[in-house]
Enzyme design. Structure first.
Site, PDB file in Angstrom:
ATOM      1  N   GLY A  71     -60.430  84.890 -52.642  1.00  9.60           N
ATOM      2  CA  GLY A  71     -59.129  84.619 -53.590  1.00  9.60           C
ATOM      3  C   GLY A  71     -58.021  84.606 -52.165  1.00  9.60           C
ATOM      4  O   GLY A  71     -57.083  83.796 -52.473  1.00  9.60           O
ATOM      5  N   THR A  72     -58.281  85.090 -51.121  1.00  5.80           N
ATOM      6  CA  THR A  72     -57.404  84.677 -49.801  1.00  5.80           C
ATOM      7  C   THR A  72     -57.266  83.265 -49.489  1.00  5.80           C
ATOM      8  O   THR A  72     -56.326  82.792 -49.336  1.00  5.80           O
ATOM      9  CB  THR A  72     -57.913  85.434 -48.680  1.00  5.80           C
ATOM     10  N   ASN A 107     -53.281  95.372 -57.019  1.00  2.00           N
ATOM     11  CA  ASN A 107     -54.481  95.963 -56.672  1.00  2.00           C
ATOM     12  C   ASN A 107     -54.411  97.315 -56.244  1.00  2.00           C
ATOM     13  O   ASN A 107     -55.536  97.982 -56.300  1.00  2.00           O
ATOM     14  CB  ASN A 107     -55.044  95.175 -55.276  1.00  2.00           C
ATOM     15  N   GLN A 138     -57.148  90.628 -59.602  1.00  2.00           N
ATOM     16  CA  GLN A 138     -57.405  91.975 -60.207  1.00  2.00           C
ATOM     17  C   GLN A 138     -57.445  92.019 -61.866  1.00  2.00           C
ATOM     18  O   GLN A 138     -57.966  92.931 -62.338  1.00  2.00           O
ATOM     19  CB  GLN A 138     -56.460  93.026 -59.559  1.00  2.00           C
ATOM     20  N   SER A 197     -61.093  85.522 -58.419  1.00  2.00           N
ATOM     21  CA  SER A 197     -62.186  85.853 -57.688  1.00  2.00           C
ATOM     22  C   SER A 197     -63.283  86.484 -58.317  1.00  2.00           C
ATOM     23  O   SER A 197     -63.239  87.299 -58.897  1.00  2.00           O
ATOM     24  CB  SER A 197     -61.737  86.634 -56.252  1.00  2.00           C
ATOM     25  N   ALA A 198     -64.602  85.815 -58.162  1.00  2.45           N
ATOM     26  CA  ALA A 198     -65.748  86.249 -59.004  1.00  2.45           C
ATOM     27  C   ALA A 198     -66.272  87.761 -58.638  1.00  2.45           C
ATOM     28  O   ALA A 198     -66.650  88.410 -59.770  1.00  2.45           O
ATOM     29  CB  ALA A 198     -67.032  85.344 -58.506  1.00  2.45           C
ATOM     30  N   HIS A 199     -66.128  88.025 -57.398  1.00  6.45           N
ATOM     31  CA  HIS A 199     -66.608  89.562 -56.877  1.00  6.45           C
ATOM     32  C   HIS A 199     -65.959  90.747 -57.751  1.00  6.45           C
ATOM     33  O   HIS A 199     -66.396  91.752 -57.686  1.00  6.45           O
ATOM     34  CB  HIS A 199     -66.949  89.723 -55.431  1.00  6.45           C
ATOM     35  N   THR A 227     -69.391  72.161 -47.568  1.00  6.71           N
ATOM     36  CA  THR A 227     -70.305  72.150 -48.474  1.00  6.71           C
ATOM     37  C   THR A 227     -70.240  73.242 -49.721  1.00  6.71           C
ATOM     38  O   THR A 227     -69.793  74.235 -49.333  1.00  6.71           O
ATOM     39  CB  THR A 227     -71.569  72.347 -47.882  1.00  6.71           C
ATOM     40  N   CYS A 286     -59.531  94.225 -48.229  1.00  8.53           N
ATOM     41  CA  CYS A 286     -59.221  93.079 -47.228  1.00  8.53           C
ATOM     42  C   CYS A 286     -58.739  93.620 -45.782  1.00  8.53           C
ATOM     43  O   CYS A 286     -58.359  92.554 -44.718  1.00  8.53           O
ATOM     44  CB  CYS A 286     -58.617  91.951 -47.985  1.00  8.53           C
TER      45      CYS A 286
END
Length: 520
Positions: free
Chosen positions: A218-219, A287, A315, A335-337, A373, A460
């Site tokens: 996300g950053t 957040n 969030q 963001s996935a996590h 990649t 973070c």
């Protein structure tokens, strides 16, 4: 064995300081709370440790103690000798380290029959402590202490990988997949990549005017949104994530005491932007407090001035429904996590008519917006998380009554407790709670030792010393803000875990405030 509490507390205090270095100073009040030692007793001990050159005191706001030497240069023997004269096993009144004594018995002239046995043991203990450093003890503690965090209340930091995603990712890990390759494996990788891209767009209800660029976090997506568009005037809120605030040092939009953006303030800033196109960036949900921002109102005001609008929605997925077309933002970060997906995959969703320049230069992957990649395995997991988001969100809805129960019970314990942003619309799982007179750092350590994982803000920024800017922006004093911790519940948390949290909270609150009351 004649080893007093003074020596044991000195070693415990030094170990606590060592565990926090080099990132922060340690206050005696925090050691007192964690080790259940009177502050006045600790002050006597640390005066001796300071006199022996083992610790240094830093005065002023944010002050405390730090080691005067590296942990591997301080022996346990040094610590003990700094606070008391000797380590004694025998009853000798005037024993020396060579084993000679003026006597063990009451007369002071007769050596007891077992004197050499105890003197030898004393010498071995002295040698053991001399060869054992503070770092040795710290490493031994870390190696032998099992993980106690069986209650996880830090889901805004990161979530557990959903089992169905883990299963598919493990199968995919067996394959070498590079979407830039032209052979069969490369074509398969490309298939997984574009399939995930479609799933992200479908989840967000993004129509054909939007595209998706995958990033590593996300950053990175936030950085691309702000730095990738040239000749704009960024306007951001004061409560943004550090990945936004760290690159925009001016034009900060204030928030109301509820934690919501001050729309009048935003309109004033927009009016002042005359030469360059405004770029407004306001997070969808905070957040730390969970406060949900009025993004549609922000977009309405911004579009009247021809502004570009970005929202950091990191969030929000898995907690509230998102429709990017309805919000009408130009760019969005997810963001996935944060909702059951893997670490290492995020995305910037953007309107195709925007002229975005890359901030990472290389092979030109991702529409020449983000070279490098592709992390196909993580991106695949990200796509799966998007497909499962509605199911995840429905499970997350049950956290709201648990969150509300925790807040109600804490108010019954401490009527002065503050729930930051409680008057606003919030994420269902999030509560930012103040514990009167107890620092967030002391609380986190206390909960951690009791098997409960919580935080005091953005993960973070873990390991760094920072001001609680979100709470202070809401109008709270530094002292109030420093007592704020965050609980963020997940789909597997229960009422029983909430009861355990409340009991641990109560124990620390009552004990710490009793210590303060007794000291007055």
């Amino acid at each position: 064995m004649f080893l007093t509490s003074k020596a044991r507390y000195a070693v415990m205090g030094m170990l606590e300081i060592a565990s926090k270095e080099p990132f922060s100073l340690t206050k005696l009040a925090d050691i007192a709370l964690n080790q259940e030692i009177e502050v006045l007793f600790l002050e006597q001990i640390f005066a001796k440790l300071k006199g022996a050159g083992l610790v240094e005191a830093v005065r002023g706001p944010g002050g405390g103690y730090r080691l005067a030497k590296r942990a591997d240069a301080i022996s346990i023997s040094e610590i003990i000798r700094a606070v008391e004269e000797d380590i004694k096993i025998t009853r000798c009144a005037h024993q020396t380290h060579s084993g000679r004594s003026n006597g063990c018995l009451a007369s002071g002239k007769v050596t007891c029959a077992t004197h050499h046995l105890w003197a030898g043991l004393e010498n071995q203990i002295e040698e053991y402590f001399s060869n054992k450093t503070l770092l040795d003890v710290q490493n031994q503690r870390l190696a032998k202490t099992p993980s106690l965090n069986n209650i996880y209340f830090d889901h805004n930091s990161t979530t557990s990988l959903l089992p169905e995603i883990k299963k598919e990712m493990l199968e995919l890990f067996q394959r070498p997949l590079n979407a830039s390759s032209t052979h069969a494996n490369g074509r398969d990788a490309k298939h997984y990549l574009e399939n995930a891209r479609s799933r992200v767009k479908e989840f967000l209800k993004a129509d054909s005017q939007y595209n998706v660029v995958f990033t590593s976090s996300g950053t990175e997506a936030n950085n691309l949104a702000i730095l990738g568009i040239k000749n704009v005037n960024p306007l951001v809120s004061v409560i943004e994530h550090s990945s936004i605030l760290g690159i925009v040092s001016h034009a900060i939009i204030k928030v109301l005491p509820t934690g919501a953006v001050d729309l009048a303030e935003l309109e004033k800033f927009l009016t002042m932007c005359s030469e360059r196109t405004p770029l407004v960036s306001v997070m969808l949900a905070n957040n730390e407090t969970g406060v949900i921002q009025p993004i549609k109102d922000i977009v309405y005001l911004a579009k009247k001035k021809g502004a570009i609008v970005h929202t950091d929605a990191t969030q929000a997925p898995g907690k509230i429904a998102i429709d990017i077309n309805d919000l009408a933002v130009d760019m969005m970060t997810i963001s996935a996590h944060k909702f059951g997906g893997p670490l290492g995959a995020a995305a910037l969703i953007y309107k195709k008519n925007l002229d975005i320049k890359p901030i990472i230069i290389g092979g030109g992957q991702e529409y020449r917006l983000r070279s490098g990649t592709h992390n196909i395995h993580a991106i695949h997991g990200f796509g799966l998380a998007c497909s499962l988001e509605e199911k995840y969100r429905n499970l997350m809805a049950k956290t709201e009554p648990i969150r509300d129960y925790i807040e109600e019970e804490i108010l019954n314990i401490a009527s002065q407790a503050v729930f930051f942003g409680k008057g606003a619309v919030r994420l269902p799982n999030t509560s930012s709670i103040s514990m009167p007179n107890v620092t967030a750092e002391a609380q986190i350590i206390h909960f951690d030792t009791n098997g409960i994982a919580i935080s005091n803000g953005s993960a973070c920024s873990s390991g760094t010393s920072k001001l609680p800017h979100v709470h202070m922006a809401m109008g709270y004093s530094l002292e109030e803000a420093k007592t704020a911790t965050r609980i963020s519940l997940g789909i597997n948390n229960t009422h029983e875990e909430a009861k355990r949290f409340i009991q641990v909270w109560k124990d620390l609150y009552l004990r710490s405030n009793k210590l303060i009351k007794d000291a007055i």
